[in-house]
Design an enzyme around this catalytic site. Structure first.
Site, PDB file in Angstrom:
ATOM      1  N   GLY A 174      17.487   6.396 -17.775  1.00 47.49           N
ATOM      2  CA  GLY A 174      18.109   7.015 -18.957  1.00 47.49           C
ATOM      3  C   GLY A 174      18.271   8.523 -18.814  1.00 47.49           C
ATOM      4  O   GLY A 174      19.122   9.113 -19.446  1.00 47.49           O
ATOM      5  N   CYS A 175      17.427   9.139 -17.991  1.00 42.85           N
ATOM      6  CA  CYS A 175      17.455  10.603 -17.850  1.00 42.85           C
ATOM      7  C   CYS A 175      18.509  11.045 -16.856  1.00 42.85           C
ATOM      8  O   CYS A 175      18.195  11.676 -15.860  1.00 42.85           O
ATOM      9  CB  CYS A 175      16.106  11.135 -17.353  1.00 42.85           C
ATOM     10  N   ILE A 176      19.779  10.684 -17.077  1.00 41.73           N
ATOM     11  CA  ILE A 176      20.805  11.046 -16.099  1.00 41.73           C
ATOM     12  C   ILE A 176      21.187  12.497 -16.265  1.00 41.73           C
ATOM     13  O   ILE A 176      21.113  13.029 -17.343  1.00 41.73           O
ATOM     14  CB  ILE A 176      22.054  10.147 -16.182  1.00 41.73           C
TER      15      ILE A 176
END
Lengths: 409, 105
Positions: free
Chosen positions: B103-105
């Protein structure tokens, strides 16, 4: 008679419908599409509404204008998918069975996920521009606003069109300058990301644009709540940022129907194979566009590239073969940077946005990661392409997989 | 590829600066990784999160997002930020020897 069922008639669903209606033999295949709404929104246009560049009429058309002949269209909400039974229950009590299913139910904002966000200041001093209602309300607000602290906050990732918040502050800079009141407006970009954008090189170049345009940047900010009384946002580690107007990009989530079907992750996005676009665990269900959990951008241009891949893989699968086409995460985004200029970025799963030139037969080249008037025209031209070619599933002169041609490493 | 020196051993790191091989990890290494993230001592709640992260990674093949963490780890969001300042999902993944959450792109 085999049945193909498409859930959702937004950008991705409509493209798939048009491609398959043309390809599949109507004596062998019945195609059905379901959507609860009758209006199609050109979502990239929402960005322009607050600044009076587009109005509501510019971004809506009836969905039926884009449906081909010979398909069944059902206007209803969807209760849930029962993937093991190969059937879908609709909110109008109809039960649809299918041989193959394409889920294209998109994503939407959920301001209620953040304490105080949808509170008393909602659409008074707090606005979103990811819905037509929010964008129109903000346009009315800006018309009479005399200036102050404008804070744009991204609640959490992933969000639809990750460049739109940047475009918003660039356009705000341009809009308030042209109205002769830029010195009265303090623009502040507040993001949970470590920089202006998701990928390092673009993040640094776009970060420079922010400082050049006198827009302040706060990174790694994770909002916990909105203090409506004191007009402040408060982070989980208790950093407070005051605002006079808050432009929020609320939590983006997949449809509740995905949750009811037990097919989603914690944000109701559907676990989907990054490359084949088949839903994990099923050999007759595909997912496309914003509803998936793919680590690609949630945007119409991305759904368009996915559509070409899904189309090929679907034809493989119905012939009993393994899907051969692979989606590479390709995204191609025109970023409005204000004052009639734009910036173009082109990237995929493995290659971050790079500077250079983007060749486009007949029209291009466009400059990558540079501000030009040509890039702005590309964006403006896209609305025509969207309504007239893209939704109808026609061929565009752009390859689905990213090309390195013109890019500088 | 960059490396890190812990307890006389040289460990490989991935592009995000997280351990490249999850099998290199042990509790001693976690304590050292925590220190390099500014967390001097790992308490019981830190370990509850770290162990949860590793369990999810084995089951799902990926580190959980912050949302999944608050929903399932038994530690609420507020507390998570107090335990792992700035980015609980990112930081706890690093200390747990896992790659950065998707999710931490």
């Amino acid at each position: 008679m085999k049945k193909l069922l498409i859930l959702g008639a937004g950008t991705a669903g409509t493209m798939m419908l048009n491609k398959f209606a043309k390809e599949l033999d109507s004596n062998e295949w019945g195609i059905t599409i379901v959507d609860q709404h009758e209006t199609h929104y050109y979502q990239p246009g929402f960005l322009f509404i607050p600044f009076g560049i587009y109005n509501k009429k510019d971004v809506i058309k009836p969905k039926r204008d884009f449906f081909p002949r010979g398909v069944e269209v059902i206007v209803s909400g969807i209760d849930k998918i029962e993937p093991k039974e190969n059937r879908v229950l609709l909110q109008n009590n109809q039960v649809l069975t299918y041989d193959y299913l394409i889920v294209a139910t998109g994503s939407k904002i959920n301001p209620k996920e953040t304490e105080g966000l949808a509170g008393e200041l909602w659409q008074k001093s707090i606005f979103d521009f990811y819905t037509v209602e929010g964008a129109v309300a903000l346009a009315d607000f800006f018309k009479h606003w005399e200036g102050g602290k404008l804070v744009l906050n991204i609640t959490e990732m992933p969000i639809k069109c990750p460049v739109a918040p940047l475009e918003f502050v660039f356009l705000a800079d341009s809009y308030f300058t042209e109205r002769g009141m830029r010195d009265k407006v303090d623009i502040h970009f507040v993001t949970p990301l470590p920089g202006a954008f998701t990928k390092p090189k673009a993040s640094s170049i776009l970060g420079d644009f922010l400082s050049k345009k006198n827009i302040s940047l706060t990174t790694e900010y994770n909002i916990a709540k909105v203090d409506n009384e004191n007009k402040k946002i408060v982070s989980w580690d208790e950093i407070e940022i005051p605002f006079d107007v808050l432009i929020t990009i609320p939590t983006n989530m997949g449809d509740e129907m995905i949750e009811r079907s037990g097919m989603g992750d914690e944000l109701n996005f559907i676990p989907t194979d990054n490359y084949t676009l088949m839903v994990d665990g099923y050999d007759n269900i595909f997912a496309i566009g914003d509803c998936t959990n793919l680590p690609s951008s949630k945007a119409g241009s991305v759904a368009h590239f996915q559509a070409d891949i899904l189309f090929e893989n679907f034809l493989d699968v119905i012939d009993g073969r393994e899907p051969r086409a692979k989606f590479d995460g390709h995204a191609n985004c025109y970023i409005e940077s204000g004052f009639g200029k734009g910036i173009l970025i082109d990237f995929n799963y493995d290659t971050e946005p790079l500077p250079g030139k983007y060749p486009l037969p007949g029209v291009g080249p466009f400059s990558l990661l540079e501000e030009t008037k040509m890039n702005h025209y590309g964006k403006i031209m896209f609305r025509w392409i969207y309504w007239n070619l893209l939704l109808k599933g026609k061929e565009l002169p752009i390859e689905s997989n990213m090309s390195m041609a013109g890019k500088r490493l | 590829m960059s490396t890190i020196e812990i307890g006389g051993k040289t460990l490989e790191l991935d592009a995000d600066g997280n351990l490249a091989n999850i099998s290199d990890w042990n509790e001693e290494i976690a304590r050292e990784l925590a220190k390099s993230e500014g967390i001097e001592e790992l308490n019981e709640s830190h370990w509850q999160v770290i162990n949860y992260m590793r369990k999810v990674f084995v089951e799902d093949g990926g580190a959980p997002s912050i949302r999944k963490l608050t929903k399932e780890s038994g530690v609420n969001t507020k507390e998570l930020y107090a335990l792992f300042p700035n980015g609980p999902a990112k930081k706890s993944a690093k200390i747990a020897g896992l790659p950065k959450p998707k999710g931490c792109i």
